[in-house]
Scaffold this motif. Structure first.
Motif, PDB file in Angstrom:
ATOM      1  N   UNK A 227       0.829  -1.206   0.000  1.00  0.00           N
ATOM      2  CA  UNK A 227       0.000   0.000   0.000  1.00  0.00           C
ATOM      3  C   UNK A 227       0.863   1.256   0.000  1.00  0.00           C
ATOM      4  N   UNK A 228       1.912   1.223   0.796  1.00  0.00           N
ATOM      5  CA  UNK A 228       2.802   2.383   0.858  1.00  0.00           C
ATOM      6  C   UNK A 228       3.552   2.568  -0.452  1.00  0.00           C
ATOM      7  N   UNK A 229       4.058   1.458  -1.011  1.00  0.00           N
ATOM      8  CA  UNK A 229       4.875   1.547  -2.213  1.00  0.00           C
ATOM      9  C   UNK A 229       4.088   1.877  -3.467  1.00  0.00           C
ATOM     10  N   UNK A 230       2.889   1.296  -3.600  1.00  0.00           N
ATOM     11  CA  UNK A 230       2.133   1.461  -4.838  1.00  0.00           C
ATOM     12  C   UNK A 230       1.116   2.596  -4.781  1.00  0.00           C
ATOM     13  N   UNK A 231       0.555   2.845  -3.598  1.00  0.00           N
ATOM     14  CA  UNK A 231      -0.484   3.871  -3.490  1.00  0.00           C
ATOM     15  C   UNK A 231      -0.086   5.040  -2.604  1.00  0.00           C
ATOM     16  N   UNK A 232       0.985   4.882  -1.837  1.00  0.00           N
ATOM     17  CA  UNK A 232       1.421   5.945  -0.948  1.00  0.00           C
ATOM     18  C   UNK A 232       0.487   6.179   0.220  1.00  0.00           C
ATOM     19  N   UNK A 233      -0.198   5.125   0.687  1.00  0.00           N
ATOM     20  CA  UNK A 233      -1.138   5.262   1.806  1.00  0.00           C
ATOM     21  C   UNK A 233      -0.803   4.236   2.882  1.00  0.00           C
ATOM     22  N   UNK A 234      -1.277   4.516   4.088  1.00  0.00           N
ATOM     23  CA  UNK A 234      -1.154   3.566   5.200  1.00  0.00           C
ATOM     24  C   UNK A 234      -2.401   2.695   5.254  1.00  0.00           C
ATOM     25  N   UNK A 235      -2.333   1.554   5.941  1.00  0.00           N
ATOM     26  CA  UNK A 235      -3.523   0.716   6.077  1.00  0.00           C
ATOM     27  C   UNK A 235      -4.683   1.486   6.698  1.00  0.00           C
ATOM     28  N   UNK A 236      -5.893   1.232   6.201  1.00  0.00           N
ATOM     29  CA  UNK A 236      -7.087   1.881   6.718  1.00  0.00           C
ATOM     30  C   UNK A 236      -7.527   1.291   8.047  1.00  0.00           C
ATOM     31  N   UNK A 237      -8.635   1.817   8.597  1.00  0.00           N
ATOM     32  CA  UNK A 237      -9.053   1.418   9.948  1.00  0.00           C
ATOM     33  C   UNK A 237      -9.402  -0.053  10.075  1.00  0.00           C
ATOM     34  N   UNK A 238     -10.007  -0.652   9.047  1.00  0.00           N
ATOM     35  CA  UNK A 238     -10.416  -2.056   9.162  1.00  0.00           C
ATOM     36  C   UNK A 238      -9.210  -2.983   9.215  1.00  0.00           C
ATOM     37  N   UNK A 239      -8.258  -2.775   8.308  1.00  0.00           N
ATOM     38  CA  UNK A 239      -7.050  -3.598   8.318  1.00  0.00           C
ATOM     39  C   UNK A 239      -6.227  -3.318   9.563  1.00  0.00           C
TER      40      UNK A 239
END
Length: 608
Positions: A227-239
């Motif tokens: 997620x960090x490498x491909x989308x530049x985001x951290x895991x969301x609340x559910x994960x």
């Protein structure tokens, strides 16, 4: 004959696998297979086979492929004979096969049985059906046809259905401690969708439930990195919540602590602690429903009794049956169980005056009620959901979500930590919510005694006693439907000089029509309420609903529906399930459906 499309595209006759010919011919067969029993227009076929850039001869090529498939599937078929497998329809073709001949049809049938078992409180049986369905899945759908064709939405939609089924199966398996039965399919689904956070959250939880905590944490780390490498985001609340539960070893926690009796462990928050009190006013003339109120309390107690999971109860039923009225009345009675407050959101899933509320707007509404000023609210659904989940964690709140359209509208709003009770009302059965552990309360018509009590409470018991026969006829003509009773009672109250016999005669004269149950703009109206449910149907489902008044018997079966709508039996069965899910018909006995008499009148009006 055995047709397989859930993995490699194959056709097996006896023990012999058939050579399916050229790649585009295979693609045509795959396309017809994922729509077995339903016609595909020639224009759609051409678009899929040539990815929107067909040659001038495309239609003739398709016809040659159809002829070759007919001869392949039915050796000895005379030239130009249509046979019984690949049938021509106006402007297109369809593949005819029985459910047990096509792995995709078997998959859907088993998944449907799993949903039904989950919705009726039989999670172990549901897991068996889901596991059997997912065992039919051997990899990417229609492997062996050209990659560009496989990427078309027709095939992608099948893979999405499989992934959704795997997620639902994981939820049910976690609920009853059977995660090992669905873990292999869940792993395959995660490989297919490497950035699907809800799917990976379930994989992490299921691995931990099977005693594989180290692998669960490894999976989380891999998807976090992707997620960090491909989308530049951290895991969301559910994960993130799934990861936290594994770290705290809560996945298989034991004990039966009632959520609203748990000691509060409210985390420190930069926001002020607000105790919301958002319940709508209770209906002053509410009466009856004692059994349903007791059932609702028992369901809420049972749902909360796990202590380590958030609790949800779903109240479902047809339009006008009193879902919101019951939920609000019970919520007022139970409010003292939730000292941290009560939240309420009108989701508008069936509101004729506006579009259904988007999850982002619902989250903003909830955060405002919890004391978060507008300037402190982050942008984006994930950030809003994360802030919301942090604020409700450890609190004992009652959350009433009224008029839900579907599970996607609900998912970000459901607390992921224990301590809260969520009561959802919907005209849809929401099997995905039930499969995730929500407790169902399907609301039926009130008893005749309760219906009489409703009318008496609204117009006065003295007036009822003075004209008992007319009162009985009014209740019967309203079909005991609370909305219809409210409309007629409002008319009776506005004209106290009118005898009840006159109102009964009015209803008698309008039998077969909804004119007597219409109101001024903005007031309760049976026709408008029914139309809001009707507009959610698929085109085929709406057509079948309109045809129901032509059947004069007490019940509609798949066979009668197929004859009414000139459809294959399997499709008629699916459409009846759609109508039942929308509560436009009631399944009175297995496979036997009937619409309420006022819904039958509404369906007849639609054909005029």
């Amino acid at each position: 004959m055995r047709f397989e499309v859930l993995g490699s595209l194959r056709v097996v006759r006896g023990e012999t696998e058939l050579d399916l010919g050229f790649p585009q011919q295979r693609a045509l067969l795959g396309l017809l297979l994922v729509h077995t029993g339903r016609p595909m227009r020639m224009s759609e076929i051409v678009d899929v086979l040539w990815c929107g850039q067909p040659p001038a001869s495309a239609r003739n090529v398709v016809r040659r492929y159809v002829g070759a498939l007919r001869r392949l599937l039915e050796p000895g078929l005379p030239p130009r004979a249509p046979g019984r497998r690949v049938l021509g329809r106006t402007g297109g073709y369809l593949l005819e096969a029985d459910t047990d001949e096509v792995d995709l049809l078997c998959f859907r049938d088993l998944a449907r049985q799993g949903m039904r078992a989950a919705a009726t409180g039989r999670p172990e049986e549901a897991v068996r059906h889901f596991a059997d369905a997912l065992a039919l899945w051997g990899g990417p759908v229609a492997t062996g046809i050209p990659a560009a064709t496989r990427a078309h939405p027709h095939f992608a939609a099948v893979e999405r259905d499989i992934v959704r089924t795997a997620q639902t199966a994981a939820d049910v398996a976690l609920l009853c401690g059977r995660s090992e039965q669905v873990l292999p399919a869940l792993r395959r689904a995660a490989e297919l969708q490497p950035l699907d956070e809800p799917l990976h959250a379930r994989l992490v939880m299921s691995l931990a439930a099977c005693g594989l905590q180290a692998e669960a944490l490894t999976v989380f780390e891999h998807v976090r990195r992707d997620l960090a490498g491909q989308l530049g985001v951290a895991p969301g609340p559910e994960l993130g919540a799934a990861h936290a539960r594994v770290l705290r070893q809560e996945v298989r926690a034991a004990g039966h602590v009632t959520a609203w009796n748990m000691p509060s462990a409210r985390p420190k928050s930069p926001e002020p602690f607000i105790r919301p009190a958002q319940l709508p006013p209770d209906l002053a003339v509410f009466t009856g429903r004692s059994t349903e109120l007791d059932t609702l309390s028992a369901l809420a107690d049972t749902a909360a009794g796990t202590g380590h999971r958030p609790a949800t109860v779903l109240i479902s039923g047809m339009a006008g049956i009193g879902k919101t009225t019951l939920a609000v009345h019970w919520a007022h009675r139970a409010a003292d169980r939730f000292p941290d407050g009560q939240l309420h959101v009108e989701l508008g899933g069936f509101d004729p005056r506006r579009a259904a509320l988007e999850p982002v707007e619902a989250l903003r509404h909830l955060l405002t009620a919890l004391g978060v000023p507008a300037q402190r609210m982050p942008e984006g659904a994930d950030a809003l959901a994360g802030l919301y989940q942090g604020l409700v964690a450890g609190r004992r709140l009652l959350l009433l979500l009224d008029g839900a359209a579907d599970i996607e509208q609900l998912r970000p709003l459901l607390p992921v930590s224990p301590g809260c009770l969520t009561v959802v009302t919907s005209r849809n059965g929401l099997p995905g919510l039930l499969a995730a552990g929500a407790r169902p309360l399907r609301l039926n018509l009130p008893t005749a005694a309760d219906a009489r009590a409703v009318l008496a409470r609204r117009i006065g018991s003295g007036r009822m006693a003075a004209e008992p026969e007319a009162a009985e006829e009014i209740v019967a003509r309203c079909g005991r439907l609370p909305l219809a009773l409210a409309v007629v009672a409002a008319r009776a109250t506005s004209r106290r000089d009118f005898p009840l016999a006159a109102l009964a005669a009015e209803l008698r004269a309008s039998h077969g029509s909804l004119d007597a149950f219409s109101s001024a703009k903005g007031a309760a109206d049976a026709r408008a309420a029914f139309h809001c449910s009707y507009r959610t149907l698929s085109a085929q489902g709406a057509r079948l609903f309109r045809l129901l008044p032509r059947h004069t018997g007490p019940f509609v079966t798949a066979g009668t529906a197929a004859a009414l709508a000139d459809l294959p039996l399997c499709e008629a069965r699916t459409l009846l399930g759609e109508l039942a899910e929308a509560h436009l018909v009631t399944e009175a006995a297995p496979g036997h459906y009937a619409p309420h008499e006022l819904l039958r009148a509404f369906a007849a009006e639609l054909t005029e």
